[in-house]
Design a protein around this motif. Structure first.
Motif, PDB file in Angstrom:
ATOM      1  N   VAL A   1      -6.374 -11.290   8.573  1.00  0.00           N
ATOM      2  CA  VAL A   1      -5.063 -11.590   9.149  1.00  0.00           C
ATOM      3  C   VAL A   1      -5.053 -11.045  10.576  1.00  0.00           C
ATOM      4  N   LEU A   2      -4.896 -11.952  11.552  1.00  0.00           N
ATOM      5  CA  LEU A   2      -4.877 -11.587  12.968  1.00  0.00           C
ATOM      6  C   LEU A   2      -3.471 -11.791  13.502  1.00  0.00           C
ATOM      7  N   ASN A   3      -2.829 -10.718  13.875  1.00  0.00           N
ATOM      8  CA  ASN A   3      -1.490 -10.786  14.457  1.00  0.00           C
ATOM      9  C   ASN A   3      -0.557 -11.687  13.642  1.00  0.00           C
TER      10      ASN A   3
ATOM     11  N   ILE B   1      -6.668 -14.092  21.906  1.00  0.00           N
ATOM     12  CA  ILE B   1      -7.866 -13.301  22.177  1.00  0.00           C
ATOM     13  C   ILE B   1      -8.425 -13.531  23.573  1.00  0.00           C
ATOM     14  N   GLY B   2      -8.795 -12.441  24.233  1.00  0.00           N
ATOM     15  CA  GLY B   2      -9.556 -12.506  25.477  1.00  0.00           C
ATOM     16  C   GLY B   2     -10.943 -11.932  25.237  1.00  0.00           C
TER      17      GLY B   2
ATOM     18  N   PRO C   1      -3.426 -12.066  26.204  1.00  0.00           N
ATOM     19  CA  PRO C   1      -3.765 -12.052  24.776  1.00  0.00           C
ATOM     20  C   PRO C   1      -3.402 -10.725  24.125  1.00  0.00           C
ATOM     21  N   ALA C   2      -3.175 -10.769  22.814  1.00  0.00           N
ATOM     22  CA  ALA C   2      -2.863  -9.543  22.092  1.00  0.00           C
ATOM     23  C   ALA C   2      -4.102  -8.660  21.965  1.00  0.00           C
ATOM     24  N   LEU C   3      -5.270  -9.315  21.910  1.00  0.00           N
ATOM     25  CA  LEU C   3      -6.500  -8.599  21.584  1.00  0.00           C
ATOM     26  C   LEU C   3      -7.592  -8.892  22.608  1.00  0.00           C
TER      27      LEU C   3
END
Ligand code: ADP
Ligand code: ADP
Length: 233
Positions: A65-67, A87-88, A162-164
């Motif tokens: 589960v991603l964000n 994602i970056g 990105p969040a991550l």
């Protein structure tokens, strides 16, 4: 808030009829705004795990589960959408487009987001300034040093907010002094609220992170707070 939730992640590569198990039950939670270094010997599964975290590859079994998105059950199209939004990526080899300027390289992800050229260039410029490369915006990758190329790549990774941020050996091609400068930028990225996961085999580089996870033979061997950062912060 949890940004990464992995439950019993397994990954095998199939060579003909033979399955090669590489990840053998990975369970981990990473919270928003954590700064994690992923370490482990060559062949322990770091790249495989990073590819799964980055939605570039799917696990053979298990839950990711991603964000808030259950990506382990997604088809390729949806996966690509989550990847572009959340994602970056930063790579060892920079992966810049050689014929484009620094500014144009940074702006590339915004083309897919359907943003106008003027706005793309404005946002790319402010991102380049953030990584200390505002005066080199018109240079092509072959006119920039390795450290400058990696700054461009970092600016590109950040442009979609990105969040991550996932970084696979981001200092692997850089000398020690330049590596320290790049790690300072990752420190700033973390301080400004991003979640950072980076792979490295160098203890000095891992020491910039707040949490150190070690893989061995496809399982998590250890997972602990980096005591050095604990006293520094
Ligand atoms: P690390 O990044 O820790 O060096 P990897 O995830 O790259 O580890 O590789 C773990 C194991 O999986 C190695 O034995 C490697 O040879 C194997 N492997 C990685 N990718 C593939 C692939 N696409 N096909 C087959 N085997 C692979
Ligand atoms: P790293 O230096 O990050 O550990 P590797 O050299 O292990 O990376 O692998 C580089 C790439 O090659 C990875 O993306 C991995 O999936 C792929 N790879 C590694 N081993 C194999 C293999 N035995 N067969 C096919 N692909 C592989």
């Amino acid at each position: 808030k949890t940004i990464i939730h992995l439950e019993d992640i397994r990954k095998s590569y199939f060579i003909g009829k033979n399955a090669l198990p590489v990840l053998k039950g990975i369970r981990i939670d990473i919270m928003l705004n954590e700064y994690v270094a992923l370490m482990g010997p060559s062949g322990s599964g770091k790249s495989t795990l990073m590819n799964i975290l980055g939605c570039l590859d799917s696990p053979t079994s298990g839950t990711y589960v991603l964000n808030g998105h259950d990506v382990s059950k997604m088809e390729d199209n949806d996966l690509a959408e989550v990847r572009n939004k959340e994602i970056g990526f930063v790579f060892q080899q920079f992966n810049l487009m050689p014929r484009l300027s620094a500014l144009e390289n940074v702006a590339v992800p915004l083309i897919y987001a359907g943003i106008s050229k003027k706005t793309r260039e404005e946002r790319a410029m402010s991102m380049l300034e953030k990584v200390g490369l505002g005066d080199r915006y018109h240079h092509k990758p072959n006119e920039l040093s390795g450290g400058q190329c990696q700054r461009v790549a970092i600016a590109r990774a950040l442009i979609n907010d990105p969040a991550l941020i996932l970084a696979d050996e981001p200092t692997g091609n850089l000398d020690t002094k330049t590596s320290v400068e790049i790690m300072e930028i990752f420190g700033q990225i973390h301080a400004s609220g991003n979640t950072v996961v980076l792979v490295t085999h160098e203890e000095d580089i891992a020491d910039h992170a707040r949490r150190i996870v070690r893989l061995r033979d496809g399982v998590i061997e250890s997972d602990h707070i980096n005591e050095k950062q604990l006293v520094d912060s």
